[in-house]
Design a protein around this motif. Structure first.
Motif, PDB file in Angstrom:
ATOM      1  N   MET A 176      -5.277   3.375   8.458  1.00 28.41           N
ATOM      2  CA  MET A 176      -5.582   2.919   7.108  1.00 28.41           C
ATOM      3  C   MET A 176      -7.053   2.574   6.984  1.00 28.41           C
ATOM      4  O   MET A 176      -7.608   1.915   7.844  1.00 28.41           O
ATOM      5  CB  MET A 176      -4.732   1.680   6.777  1.00 28.41           C
ATOM      6  N   GLU A 197     -10.568  -1.277   8.072  1.00 28.05           N
ATOM      7  CA  GLU A 197      -9.678  -0.209   8.513  1.00 28.05           C
ATOM      8  C   GLU A 197      -8.879  -0.625   9.741  1.00 28.05           C
ATOM      9  O   GLU A 197      -9.269  -1.534  10.486  1.00 28.05           O
ATOM     10  CB  GLU A 197     -10.453   1.089   8.777  1.00 28.05           C
ATOM     11  N   GLU A 210      -4.976   3.727  14.336  1.00 25.35           N
ATOM     12  CA  GLU A 210      -3.596   4.099  14.619  1.00 25.35           C
ATOM     13  C   GLU A 210      -3.081   3.378  15.860  1.00 25.35           C
ATOM     14  O   GLU A 210      -3.729   3.345  16.899  1.00 25.35           O
ATOM     15  CB  GLU A 210      -3.515   5.615  14.849  1.00 25.35           C
ATOM     16  N   ILE A 229      -4.305   6.038   3.550  1.00 20.92           N
ATOM     17  CA  ILE A 229      -3.311   5.649   4.536  1.00 20.92           C
ATOM     18  C   ILE A 229      -2.303   6.775   4.725  1.00 20.92           C
ATOM     19  O   ILE A 229      -1.784   7.330   3.751  1.00 20.92           O
ATOM     20  CB  ILE A 229      -2.589   4.342   4.135  1.00 20.92           C
ATOM     21  N   ASP A 230      -2.092   7.099   5.975  1.00 20.10           N
ATOM     22  CA  ASP A 230      -1.064   8.089   6.324  1.00 20.10           C
ATOM     23  C   ASP A 230      -1.217   9.386   5.529  1.00 20.10           C
ATOM     24  O   ASP A 230      -0.248   9.963   5.066  1.00 20.10           O
ATOM     25  CB  ASP A 230       0.318   7.476   6.087  1.00 20.10           C
ATOM     26  N   THR A 274       5.435   2.640   3.067  1.00 17.46           N
ATOM     27  CA  THR A 274       4.134   2.974   3.645  1.00 17.46           C
ATOM     28  C   THR A 274       3.403   1.711   4.075  1.00 17.46           C
ATOM     29  O   THR A 274       2.880   1.619   5.190  1.00 17.46           O
ATOM     30  CB  THR A 274       3.279   3.760   2.636  1.00 17.46           C
ATOM     31  N   VAL A 275       3.349   0.733   3.188  1.00 16.40           N
ATOM     32  CA  VAL A 275       2.755  -0.578   3.487  1.00 16.40           C
ATOM     33  C   VAL A 275       3.761  -1.653   3.114  1.00 16.40           C
ATOM     34  O   VAL A 275       4.318  -1.643   2.017  1.00 16.40           O
ATOM     35  CB  VAL A 275       1.455  -0.825   2.701  1.00 16.40           C
ATOM     36  N   LEU A 284       2.305   0.636   7.962  1.00 21.07           N
ATOM     37  CA  LEU A 284       1.450  -0.532   8.160  1.00 21.07           C
ATOM     38  C   LEU A 284       2.179  -1.782   7.694  1.00 21.07           C
ATOM     39  O   LEU A 284       2.683  -1.833   6.572  1.00 21.07           O
ATOM     40  CB  LEU A 284       0.146  -0.383   7.374  1.00 21.07           C
TER      41      LEU A 284
END
Length: 364
Positions: A28, A54, A57, A95-96, A120-121, A203
């Protein structure tokens, strides 16, 4: 020894960013994030001011700073749950493989972020006491959360996943039959952790996740987060807390936040032993570490108070409290200085390349 370079917070992708190195394998990256609170006076108060951060990973990024520095606001913004009086003015998040315009969060009719929330988050909120519906049994809430993102999820599948998470936290599965008022504060916190990770988010943003827990429960929660990252159930964590000793044991990287801005970021071990910003050094000097030196270590408070974000100081926002302040500190905001994968926004650091802030700065 290479010469350090300076640049503004809005950096091109070839430059390292606060929070992590700009290399392949970044989960991210959020750039130039600004979030404000609408005040009764009509003046917006910038709680997060042009922040870039950021998460690599498979890593855990710790976010630390005094109360009111903007940590929770940044977490809510990145989790895409900003609600009035909080408004996101600017910022983009990659992100992703997805690119998200965070400034559209403040448009009430905009639902484009809904698929990303939780999946996702995901946010593990600070207020566990108020995060669970009092009218539903935990098992019904678990099923509702899972089905909100995938209607084909069966009740058995949802409860099996919740049971696995409970076992990781050393909690009995019978709590699934409980209502929120039947759980202690610590059990609520752990239950919220379970719910926040049900969708295996890329995340997880964990806001003060250990604050309501006893030592053994803290250990279980931290071990669960580490195990989930190692197993790739989650691919990254932002761990927000005042507890620097916890961050030093758990995180791969640290970002230090002050008055709405990130002032220093880098590998955890590097920041703990080679603080380049006077605020980071002062923050580390204000807490006790559970080490052999604990009984002989002197703890020093940080002089003064955090600034009013409605009217922050000019230049470096820490300069009124900084014992190393120079004339330019009150006039011009410092740019980010990059030393390998360690970033710092400080005029003193610019003049003392790679030098650790002397600890006596906090003892005068």
């Amino acid at each position: 020894m290479s010469t350090p370079q300076s640049s503004s917070p809005g950096l091109p992708s070839s430059e390292p960013l606060p929070g992590g190195p700009a290399v392949s394998g970044i989960l991210m990256r959020a750039t130039n994030v600004t979030s404000v609170y609408a005040a009764d006076s009509g003046q917006d108060v910038p709680a997060v001011d042009n922040v870039t951060v950021e998460v690599p990973e498979g890593k855990i990024l710790g976010l630390a700073g005094e109360s009111g520095c903007g940590k929770t606001t940044l977490g809510s913004t990145l989790a895409m749950i900003a609600n009035p009086p909080l408004y996101v003015v600017a910022g983009r998040m990659e992100i992703d493989g997805q690119e998200i315009d965070l400034s559209t969060l403040s448009k009430s009719s905009n639902q484009r972020h809904r698929p990303y929330r939780g999946a996702t988050v995901s946010l593990l909120p600070q207020g566990a006491m108020n995060a669970i519906s009092p009218t539903l049994r935990i098992r019904d809430l678990v099923v509702d959360v899972m089905r909100a993102h995938n209607r084909s999820t069966t009740k058995a599948e949802a409860l099996d996943r919740a049971s696995d998470r409970l076992k990781m936290l050393e909690m009995p599965t019978r709590v699934l039959d409980s209502y929120a008022h039947q759980l202690s504060g610590g059990m609520k916190q752990r239950m919220v952790t379970v719910i926040s990770t049900l969708l295996n988010p890329a995340l997880l943003i964990a806001d003060e996740p250990t604050s309501a827990l006893d030592v053994s429960s803290q250990k279980a929660l931290i071990e669960m987060l580490l195990a989930m990252v190692e197993a790739r159930i989650m691919r990254g964590v932002i761990f927000i807390t005042h507890d620097l000793p916890v961050l030093s044991m758990v995180t791969d990287r640290l970002a230090i936040m002050y008055a709405g801005k990130i002032v220093e970021a880098g590998p955890t071990e590097e920041l703990v032993h080679n603080a380049r910003h006077p605020y980071t050094s002062a923050l580390l000097s204000s807490v006790l570490d559970p080490t052999q030196e604990t009984r002989t270590k002197h703890v020093f408070g940080i002089p003064g108070s955090p600034p009013n974000l409605a009217n922050p100081p000019s230049g470096c926002r820490f300069h009124p409290r900084c014992k190393f302040a120079m004339p330019e500190c009150s006039v011009k905001e410092p740019e980010y200085l990059h030393e390998r994968d360690h970033s710092v926004a400080c005029w003193w650091a610019n003049e003392h390349a790679f030098e650790t802030v002397p600890m006596e700065v906090n003892q005068a």
